[in-house]
Structures are given as structure tokens and as C-alpha cells.
Design an enzyme around this catalytic site. Structure first.
Site, PDB file in Angstrom:
ATOM      1  N   SER A 118       0.830  -1.202   0.000  1.00  0.00           N
ATOM      2  CA  SER A 118       0.000   0.000   0.000  1.00  0.00           C
ATOM      3  C   SER A 118       0.872   1.263   0.000  1.00  0.00           C
ATOM      4  O   SER A 118       1.607   1.499  -0.949  1.00  0.00           O
ATOM      5  CB  SER A 118      -0.975  -0.065   1.188  1.00  0.00           C
ATOM      6  OG  SER A 118      -1.997   0.885   1.064  1.00  0.00           O
ATOM      7  N   ASP A 172      -9.964  -4.765  -4.303  1.00  0.00           N
ATOM      8  CA  ASP A 172      -9.393  -3.799  -3.354  1.00  0.00           C
ATOM      9  C   ASP A 172     -10.216  -2.510  -3.333  1.00  0.00           C
ATOM     10  O   ASP A 172     -10.297  -1.811  -4.339  1.00  0.00           O
ATOM     11  CB  ASP A 172      -7.941  -3.491  -3.757  1.00  0.00           C
ATOM     12  CG  ASP A 172      -7.170  -2.743  -2.681  1.00  0.00           C
ATOM     13  OD1 ASP A 172      -7.790  -1.989  -1.909  1.00  0.00           O
ATOM     14  OD2 ASP A 172      -5.944  -2.911  -2.620  1.00  0.00           O
ATOM     15  N   HIS A 203      -7.931  -5.471   0.131  1.00  0.00           N
ATOM     16  CA  HIS A 203      -6.665  -4.780   0.412  1.00  0.00           C
ATOM     17  C   HIS A 203      -5.894  -5.611   1.438  1.00  0.00           C
ATOM     18  O   HIS A 203      -5.878  -5.294   2.626  1.00  0.00           O
ATOM     19  CB  HIS A 203      -6.966  -3.373   0.936  1.00  0.00           C
ATOM     20  CG  HIS A 203      -5.792  -2.442   0.900  1.00  0.00           C
ATOM     21  ND1 HIS A 203      -5.114  -2.126  -0.262  1.00  0.00           N
ATOM     22  CD2 HIS A 203      -5.175  -1.751   1.891  1.00  0.00           C
ATOM     23  CE1 HIS A 203      -4.141  -1.276   0.014  1.00  0.00           C
ATOM     24  NE2 HIS A 203      -4.156  -1.034   1.310  1.00  0.00           N
TER      25      HIS A 203
END
Length: 222
Positions: A118, A172, A203
Site C-alpha cells: 500500500s 481492493d 486490500h
């Protein structure tokens, strides 16, 4: 000079000859990806030092100014309409210091992999594309390319042929897969070789992805 980041370090065997510097995502810390090391099949790899730094704390705009661990501020849900360039560059310098630290301990740049999830993925690309020596690889999980409009001018030729592993969840909701695909397309237009994987997940990280990461690390560090 910024203070050295706190890190958790794991060596898979004594006297490591390779290093993986692995950045966590927003609100997590250096412990977040430690358990994954045990799940990776590293049987064909040399001894590796995994370095898991913890980001500094700062108020994060998108979370109402709540103070949390973050590599840079995030202003908008689309992540890129307005970006925290000073924050990105400050964290880039902090990660450069970790690379320098591994080199000082005897691991050359060419045996160092940058990895991240991320926000940590964004930092991997922010730092890795600009690093002035060839790195072993860039592992980019569930993230995107920050400051995309500046990448072409600021990238360093040293890492033009560095292997890049990109993985993303099709479901996601945090960093939508279209954002990652745009990043991949831009990197490919700039001539980078991307190994792309996508998974039926949100995610997060899944078992199949862990297997693919292990295979990629073995291939890069063999």
C-alpha cells in the site's frame, strides 16, 4: 538529518548476503509483515536479512487529521489528485538511509530488495526508481506509483532493468485495481519490466500471493 527509523530485523540464517527492506501500509508498523517471513519458501535462497521499518506518526488528512503511522499524508480517496510531495521525499530519504545502513554492513545495493504494501509500495517505487545504484528488485504489493508525473524526469538509469513485482487484489476498495493498472502501464511505457499478479482479494495478502513472492525472491536472489 532525520532520525533513523526504528526497525524489526530478522535474519533467515547467519551472515546474510542479501537484504529485503519491507515497508508497511498506513496505520500499521514494522511488525505487520514479520509473520510472512515464516510462510515464504526461501529454501533455495541465500541468507537474507529482512528489515521492517516503522513509519513516523503524523496527522492524516483523509482520516480527519487522526495521528497515525504514515509514510506521507493522504488528502483524497483517489490518492493522486493532490499528493504530499514533501512527505514522500522525506520518507524516501529515510529509506535511503536504511539502504546505506545495509551497504555499511556489507550487503551491496545489487543484493538489496525494496518491498512494500500500500503506502509502503508507493515508497518502494518512489525510492527505488530514483536510487542511483542498481538494486536487486522492487516488490510492490497493493499500491501505486506516487508523483507519477515526475517519474520520467527523476528516475535513475541505474534501475531501468531492475525486476519489478506488482501484485494487487481485484476487489481492493482502498487502492482500487485501476489505480495500480495505471501505474503499471506508465512504468511499462517507461520501459520497465513488470511481473504482474492479481488475486481475488481485497486490500490484503493471500496465500497464493505469498507463494508467488517466495518464487520471485528465489529467482532474484538465487
Amino acid at each position: 538529518m532525520a532520525a533513523q527509523l526504528e526497525t524489526i530485523q530478522i535474519e533467515t540464517a547467519p551472515n546474510p548476503t542479501a537484504a529485503v527492506i519491507w515497508m508497511h501500509g498506513l496505520g500499521a508498523d514494522g511488525s505487520d509483515f514479520v509473520p510472512i517471513v515464516r510462510e515464504l519458501d526461501l529454501s533455495t535462497c541465500p541468507a537474507i536479512r529482512f528489515v521492517f521499518p516503522t513509519a513516523p506518526t503524523m496527522p492524516v488528512t483523509i482520516n480527519g487529521g487522526y495521528v497515525m503511522r504514515s509514510w506521507y499524508d493522504i488528502f483524497t480517496p483517489d490518492l493522486v489528485r493532490r499528493e504530499d510531495e514533501p512527505g514522500l521525499r522525506a520518507s524516501q530519504q529515510a529509506i535511503e538511509a536504511l539502504i546505506a545502513n545495509e551497504k555499511a554492513r556489507g550487503i551491496p545495493a545489487g543484493r538489496i530488495i525494496l518491498a512494500g504494501f500500500s503506502q509502503g509500495c508507493a515508497m518502494t517505487l518512489q525510492t527505488g526508481l530514483r536510487h542511483p545504484e542498481k538494486l536487486a528488485g522492487l516488490m510492490c504489493l497493493s499500491g501505486y506509483l506516487p508523483l507519477a508525473g515526475k517519474a520520467a524526469d527523476e528516475r535513475h538509469a541505474a534501475n531501468q532493468d531492475t525486476p519489478i513485482f506488482m501484485a494487487h487484489g481485484r476487489l481492493d476498495p482502498v487502492v482500487v485495481i485501476e489505480r495500480a493498472e495505471k501505474s503499471r502501464e506508465l512504468l511499462e511505457q517507461l520501459g520497465y519490466k513488470i511481473e504482474w499478479h492479481e488475486y481475488p482479494m481485497q486490500h490484503s495478502v493471500c496465500g497464493e500471493e505469498v507463494d508467488d513472492i517466495g518464487k520471485w525472491l528465489a529467482q532474484i536472489l538465487a
